[in-house]
Scaffold this active site. Sequence first.
Site, PDB file in Angstrom:
ATOM      1  N   ASN A  46       0.824  -1.125  -0.010  1.00 58.72           N
ATOM      2  CA  ASN A  46      -0.022  -0.055  -0.080  1.00 58.72           C
ATOM      3  C   ASN A  46       1.082   1.203   0.006  1.00 58.72           C
ATOM      4  O   ASN A  46       1.452   1.498   1.028  1.00 58.72           O
ATOM      5  CB  ASN A  46      -0.847  -0.230   1.020  1.00 58.72           C
ATOM      6  CG  ASN A  46      -1.530   1.350   1.601  1.00 58.72           C
ATOM      7  OD1 ASN A  46      -1.590   2.090   0.459  1.00 58.72           O
ATOM      8  ND2 ASN A  46      -2.349   1.574   2.586  1.00 58.72           N
ATOM      9  N   TRP A  47       0.972   1.733  -1.076  1.00 62.26           N
ATOM     10  CA  TRP A  47       2.068   2.941  -1.182  1.00 62.26           C
ATOM     11  C   TRP A  47       1.417   4.228  -0.537  1.00 62.26           C
ATOM     12  O   TRP A  47       2.011   5.117  -0.441  1.00 62.26           O
ATOM     13  CB  TRP A  47       2.214   3.473  -2.875  1.00 62.26           C
ATOM     14  CG  TRP A  47       2.942   2.122  -3.422  1.00 62.26           C
ATOM     15  CD1 TRP A  47       3.352   1.032  -3.067  1.00 62.26           C
ATOM     16  CD2 TRP A  47       3.324   2.212  -4.884  1.00 62.26           C
ATOM     17  NE1 TRP A  47       3.764   0.349  -4.013  1.00 62.26           N
ATOM     18  CE2 TRP A  47       3.916   1.009  -5.185  1.00 62.26           C
ATOM     19  CE3 TRP A  47       3.106   3.297  -6.137  1.00 62.26           C
ATOM     20  CZ2 TRP A  47       4.362   0.845  -6.367  1.00 62.26           C
ATOM     21  CZ3 TRP A  47       3.564   3.003  -7.126  1.00 62.26           C
ATOM     22  CH2 TRP A  47       4.186   1.632  -7.587  1.00 62.26           C
ATOM     23  N   LYS A  48       0.319   4.268  -0.199  1.00 61.14           N
ATOM     24  CA  LYS A  48      -0.513   5.406   0.546  1.00 61.14           C
ATOM     25  C   LYS A  48      -0.052   6.715  -0.487  1.00 61.14           C
ATOM     26  O   LYS A  48      -0.257   6.337  -1.826  1.00 61.14           O
ATOM     27  CB  LYS A  48       0.126   5.712   1.698  1.00 61.14           C
ATOM     28  CG  LYS A  48       0.054   4.473   2.707  1.00 61.14           C
ATOM     29  CD  LYS A  48       0.170   4.445   4.155  1.00 61.14           C
ATOM     30  CE  LYS A  48       0.124   3.107   4.918  1.00 61.14           C
ATOM     31  NZ  LYS A  48       0.145   3.285   6.127  1.00 61.14           N
ATOM     32  N   HIS A  56      -9.308   0.903   5.315  1.00 57.83           N
ATOM     33  CA  HIS A  56      -7.976   1.550   5.816  1.00 57.83           C
ATOM     34  C   HIS A  56      -8.235   2.443   7.174  1.00 57.83           C
ATOM     35  O   HIS A  56      -8.970   3.255   7.146  1.00 57.83           O
ATOM     36  CB  HIS A  56      -6.947   1.933   4.733  1.00 57.83           C
ATOM     37  CG  HIS A  56      -5.483   1.962   5.302  1.00 57.83           C
ATOM     38  ND1 HIS A  56      -5.105   2.765   6.126  1.00 57.83           N
ATOM     39  CD2 HIS A  56      -4.441   1.026   5.170  1.00 57.83           C
ATOM     40  CE1 HIS A  56      -3.763   2.512   6.631  1.00 57.83           C
ATOM     41  NE2 HIS A  56      -3.566   1.423   5.916  1.00 57.83           N
ATOM     42  N   GLU A  83      -6.510   4.888   8.129  1.00 59.34           N
ATOM     43  CA  GLU A  83      -6.244   6.278   7.718  1.00 59.34           C
ATOM     44  C   GLU A  83      -7.603   6.712   7.144  1.00 59.34           C
ATOM     45  O   GLU A  83      -8.006   7.963   7.225  1.00 59.34           O
ATOM     46  CB  GLU A  83      -5.116   6.343   6.873  1.00 59.34           C
ATOM     47  CG  GLU A  83      -3.831   5.990   7.577  1.00 59.34           C
ATOM     48  CD  GLU A  83      -2.466   5.666   6.894  1.00 59.34           C
ATOM     49  OE1 GLU A  83      -2.711   5.613   5.429  1.00 59.34           O
ATOM     50  OE2 GLU A  83      -1.584   4.984   7.452  1.00 59.34           O
ATOM     51  N   GLU A 133      -4.944  -4.795  10.988  1.00 58.28           N
ATOM     52  CA  GLU A 133      -3.877  -3.636  11.093  1.00 58.28           C
ATOM     53  C   GLU A 133      -4.162  -2.933  12.240  1.00 58.28           C
ATOM     54  O   GLU A 133      -4.696  -1.939  12.260  1.00 58.28           O
ATOM     55  CB  GLU A 133      -3.932  -2.728   9.954  1.00 58.28           C
ATOM     56  CG  GLU A 133      -3.759  -3.434   8.445  1.00 58.28           C
ATOM     57  CD  GLU A 133      -3.021  -2.218   7.288  1.00 58.28           C
ATOM     58  OE1 GLU A 133      -2.221  -2.587   6.744  1.00 58.28           O
ATOM     59  OE2 GLU A 133      -3.800  -1.265   7.331  1.00 58.28           O
ATOM     60  N   GLY A 191       2.941  -0.968   4.199  1.00 57.57           N
ATOM     61  CA  GLY A 191       3.032   0.497   3.801  1.00 57.57           C
ATOM     62  C   GLY A 191       4.473   0.874   3.375  1.00 57.57           C
ATOM     63  O   GLY A 191       5.044   0.513   2.461  1.00 57.57           O
ATOM     64  N   GLY A 192       5.280   1.460   4.363  1.00 61.55           N
ATOM     65  CA  GLY A 192       6.353   2.083   4.237  1.00 61.55           C
ATOM     66  C   GLY A 192       7.418   1.156   3.404  1.00 61.55           C
ATOM     67  O   GLY A 192       7.989   1.677   2.599  1.00 61.55           O
TER      68      GLY A 192
HETATM   69  P1  13P Z   1       3.336   0.493   7.452  1.00 58.06           P
HETATM   70  O1  13P Z   1       3.747  -0.660   6.987  1.00 58.06           O
HETATM   71  O2  13P Z   1       3.941   1.688   7.102  1.00 58.06           O
HETATM   72  O3  13P Z   1       3.384   0.379   9.054  1.00 58.06           O
HETATM   73  O4  13P Z   1       1.702   0.656   7.260  1.00 58.06           O
HETATM   74  C1  13P Z   1       0.930  -0.441   7.188  1.00 58.06           C
HETATM   75  C2  13P Z   1      -0.259   0.024   6.361  1.00 58.06           C
HETATM   76  O5  13P Z   1      -1.202   0.786   6.869  1.00 58.06           O
HETATM   77  C3  13P Z   1      -0.679  -0.666   5.101  1.00 58.06           C
HETATM   78  O6  13P Z   1      -1.759  -0.549   4.811  1.00 58.06           O
END
Ligand code: 13P
Length: 252
Positions: free
Chosen positions: A11-13, A97, A99, A169, A235-236
Amino acid sequence: MSKRRPLVAGNWKMNGTRAEAAALVDGIKNGVSSASKAEVAVCPPFILVPLVAERLAGSAVVWGGQNLSVHKSGAYTGEVSGPMLKDYACTYAIVGHSERRTYYGEDDNLVAEKFAAAQSHGLVPILCIGETLAERERGQTEQVVARQLDAVLEKSGISALGSAVIAYEPVWAIGTGKTATPEQAQAVHKFIRDKLAKLDRHIAEGVRILYGGSMKGSNAKELIGQPDIDGGLIGGASLQAEEFLTICRAAD
Ligand code: 13P
């Protein structure tokens, strides 16, 4: 390891220029063979979906959106619909998600509608659920994930979980570098699967439950090695091809 096919989804956000996205997907594509056991997916920002779709077409890597509208078209400024994602050959759509829930006010009912919208347009929803730190400290983890799941089960029924993915998550682990321990994560994954098994044992055994929250190359193997953890939503660490590929190999 389980008989379910592991899935590692990036998930590149809200990250990436066209040049960065091109370099990243090319790096991932070159590191994933069609013989790999784990399925690999990337979910770029909407505006990068066409570029990613073009570069990944014919490769072993699939792609998806990070969100979608509940509507299929019309006067909904700023939204992107399921049919639009499908038009770019997306396999997956992330829904719920944390967020989106926290910053954009998406509640359990809206998430359930998005889940149903994704499926109605032939996308596989990746349903994100998870508790905040305060909820965990109050001992409410199971209650929260059960409530988040129930909204989807009430709207779409247990059979809908036959073509969906769940991502546990914990909010306190997202982007914080604080990973849930394999034991903590496994306990919640097992709780989720047991809850579904009460409704349909076969569906519960088949559904992939991913872990997300500071997963990286160095901790992926131990997490994905748990009996009820079927991969990761990253994510990251999905923004660097080598780091992401290390996770993919750990899931293989
Ligand atoms: P991180 O891997 O950056 O903690 O993010 C997890 C995430 O929210 C994937 O959707």
